[in-house]
Design a protein around this motif. Structure first.
Motif, mmCIF file in Angstrom:
data_model
loop_
_atom_site.group_PDB
_atom_site.id
_atom_site.type_symbol
_atom_site.label_atom_id
_atom_site.label_comp_id
_atom_site.label_asym_id
_atom_site.label_seq_id
_atom_site.Cartn_x
_atom_site.Cartn_y
_atom_site.Cartn_z
ATOM 1 N N ARG A 39 14.765 20.744 -2.460
ATOM 2 C CA ARG A 39 16.231 20.650 -2.538
ATOM 3 C C ARG A 39 16.911 21.401 -1.396
ATOM 4 O O ARG A 39 18.007 21.068 -0.979
ATOM 5 N N HIS A 40 16.233 22.456 -0.932
ATOM 6 C CA HIS A 40 16.828 23.302 0.110
ATOM 7 C C HIS A 40 16.351 22.951 1.513
ATOM 8 O O HIS A 40 16.705 23.621 2.475
ATOM 9 N N LEU A 41 15.509 21.927 1.599
ATOM 10 C CA LEU A 41 14.899 21.574 2.883
ATOM 11 C C LEU A 41 15.367 20.221 3.389
ATOM 12 O O LEU A 41 15.544 19.286 2.613
ATOM 13 N N GLY A 42 15.505 20.124 4.717
ATOM 14 C CA GLY A 42 15.558 18.832 5.385
ATOM 15 C C GLY A 42 14.281 18.711 6.185
ATOM 16 O O GLY A 42 13.884 19.663 6.845
ATOM 17 N N LEU A 43 13.638 17.554 6.089
ATOM 18 C CA LEU A 43 12.317 17.410 6.699
ATOM 19 C C LEU A 43 12.285 16.260 7.690
ATOM 20 O O LEU A 43 12.756 15.162 7.398
ATOM 21 N N LEU A 44 11.694 16.541 8.833
ATOM 22 C CA LEU A 44 11.424 15.476 9.807
ATOM 23 C C LEU A 44 10.009 15.761 10.299
ATOM 24 O O LEU A 44 9.818 16.485 11.267
ATOM 25 N N ILE A 45 9.036 15.244 9.565
ATOM 26 C CA ILE A 45 7.655 15.644 9.850
ATOM 27 C C ILE A 45 6.832 14.502 10.405
ATOM 28 O O ILE A 45 6.056 14.701 11.321
ATOM 29 N N GLU A 46 7.019 13.313 9.889
ATOM 30 C CA GLU A 46 6.281 12.187 10.456
ATOM 31 C C GLU A 46 7.263 11.193 11.084
ATOM 32 O O GLU A 46 8.464 11.332 10.926
ATOM 33 N N THR A 47 6.734 10.202 11.796
ATOM 34 C CA THR A 47 7.615 9.185 12.366
ATOM 35 C C THR A 47 8.447 8.585 11.242
ATOM 36 O O THR A 47 7.895 8.114 10.245
ATOM 37 N N PRO A 48 9.773 8.651 11.360
ATOM 38 C CA PRO A 48 10.592 8.188 10.240
ATOM 39 C C PRO A 48 10.463 6.679 10.003
ATOM 40 O O PRO A 48 10.389 5.900 10.944
ATOM 41 N N VAL A 49 10.422 6.322 8.741
ATOM 42 C CA VAL A 49 10.339 4.908 8.367
ATOM 43 C C VAL A 49 11.640 4.525 7.666
ATOM 44 O O VAL A 49 12.116 5.264 6.797
ATOM 45 N N PHE A 50 12.201 3.401 8.085
ATOM 46 C CA PHE A 50 13.427 2.906 7.457
ATOM 47 C C PHE A 50 13.244 1.461 7.004
ATOM 48 O O PHE A 50 12.297 0.789 7.429
ATOM 49 N N TYR A 51 14.157 1.005 6.167
ATOM 50 C CA TYR A 51 14.221 -0.432 5.875
ATOM 51 C C TYR A 51 14.984 -1.069 7.034
ATOM 52 O O TYR A 51 16.209 -0.920 7.129
ATOM 53 N N ASP A 52 14.258 -1.752 7.919
ATOM 54 C CA ASP A 52 14.861 -2.234 9.157
ATOM 55 C C ASP A 52 15.910 -3.317 8.926
ATOM 56 O O ASP A 52 16.820 -3.483 9.740
#
Ligand SMILES: Nc1ncnc2c1ncn2[C@@H]1O[C@H](COP(=O)(O)OP(=O)(O)O)[C@@H](O)[C@H]1O
Ligand SMILES: [Mg+2]
Length: 243
Positions: free
Chosen positions: A79-92
């Motif tokens: 809840r207290h974290l923002g994470l950018l750890i792997e290549t982000p995946v989105f619904y393109d």
């Protein structure tokens, strides 16, 4: 005023198959601080970030975020974290707004999608399918997703990899602006310049061990002409005094 501590690790250690990827790491980070984790490939950077986020369990020692234990209280930690750890995946095929709204629904957290997009400069393209985004735009959207719930801590694993110089500069400005709002930012990199130009403080990892921890300003003052050589030596396991 004593700065509020957000991340703390004590004796943090993780082994894989008997070999330590991270050894006995003790550190803390304050609100508003940007800490760079510098080290060559295999130094233990990703392992450190995953241990803090509770995505890996330590072999020994512990980590906490905003006072919550990364293993025993992982829900509170996330809840207290923002994470950018792997290549982000989105619904393109979905637009940026829809991607963030889905993320909030999935996480069950509150956040304002439009604010998060404005923050990273994507308001104008919020209704475009993410499949049309450049790599730099995708990374900014990943940052919007990581911060839409206004976390106290942002963990970024090699967030500038593959970006062109303009996107690198934009991302760096964004990291600093989040820190100016009081967020703690921890970002890893194997590229010295990225850390030097972004962070207030650097920790250098070499083969899972802390090789150095220092304020960037102090390092620059101590090594006005040979900072790069000095840090490369540390990353490769050379000795150095600590500032
Ligand atoms: N899941 C895993 N299984 C086995 N070894 C791993 C695993 N994850 C990382 N390692 C090892 O731990 C060490 C540190 O890896 P990592 O934290 O990914 O380094 P960095 O992110 O600095 O490149 C490396 O030797 C790597 O091979
Ligand atoms: Mg890594």
């Amino acid at each position: 005023m004593i700065p509020q501590e957000t991340i703390r690790t004590a004796g943090l250690t993780r082994a894989f198959g008997g070999k330590e990827a991270l050894s006995d790491l003790t550190l803390s980070l304050s609100a508003g601080e940007v800490c760079g984790v510098l080290g060559p490939n295999g130094a233990g950077k990703t392992t450190l970030l995953k241990l803090i986020a509770g995505l890996l369990r330590p072999t020994a020692g512990r980590a906490s975020v905003c006072g919550f234990d990364s293993v025993r209280q992982q829900d509170d930690v996330l809840r207290h974290l923002g994470l950018l750890i792997e290549t982000p995946v989105f619904y393109d095929h979905l637009c940026a707004q829809e991607n963030l709204a889905l993320h909030l629904a999935y996480m069950g957290t509150a956040g304002v999608v439009d604010d998060a997009l404005a923050r990273v400069g994507l308001s104008d393209v919020g209704e475009q399918p993410v499949g049309q985004f450049s790599l730099g735009m995708r990374q900014r959207l990943a940052l919007a997703r990581a911060t839409v719930h206004r976390p106290a801590v942002l963990l970024l694993d090699e967030p500038l990899n593959g970006l062109d110089p303009i996107a690198v500069r934009d991302m760096r400005t964004l990291f600093r602006s989040f820190a100016a709002d009081g967020m703690s930012v921890m970002l890893s990199s194997h590229i010295l310049g990225e850390v030097e130009q972004t962070a207030d403080r650097v920790i250098v990892l070499s083969q899972g061990k802390l090789a150095a921890a220092a304020q960037i300003d102090a390092l620059r003052a101590a090594h006005p002409h040979d900072l790069e050589d000095h840090l490369i030596k540390l990353m490769n396991g050379g000795s150095s005094c600590r500032n």
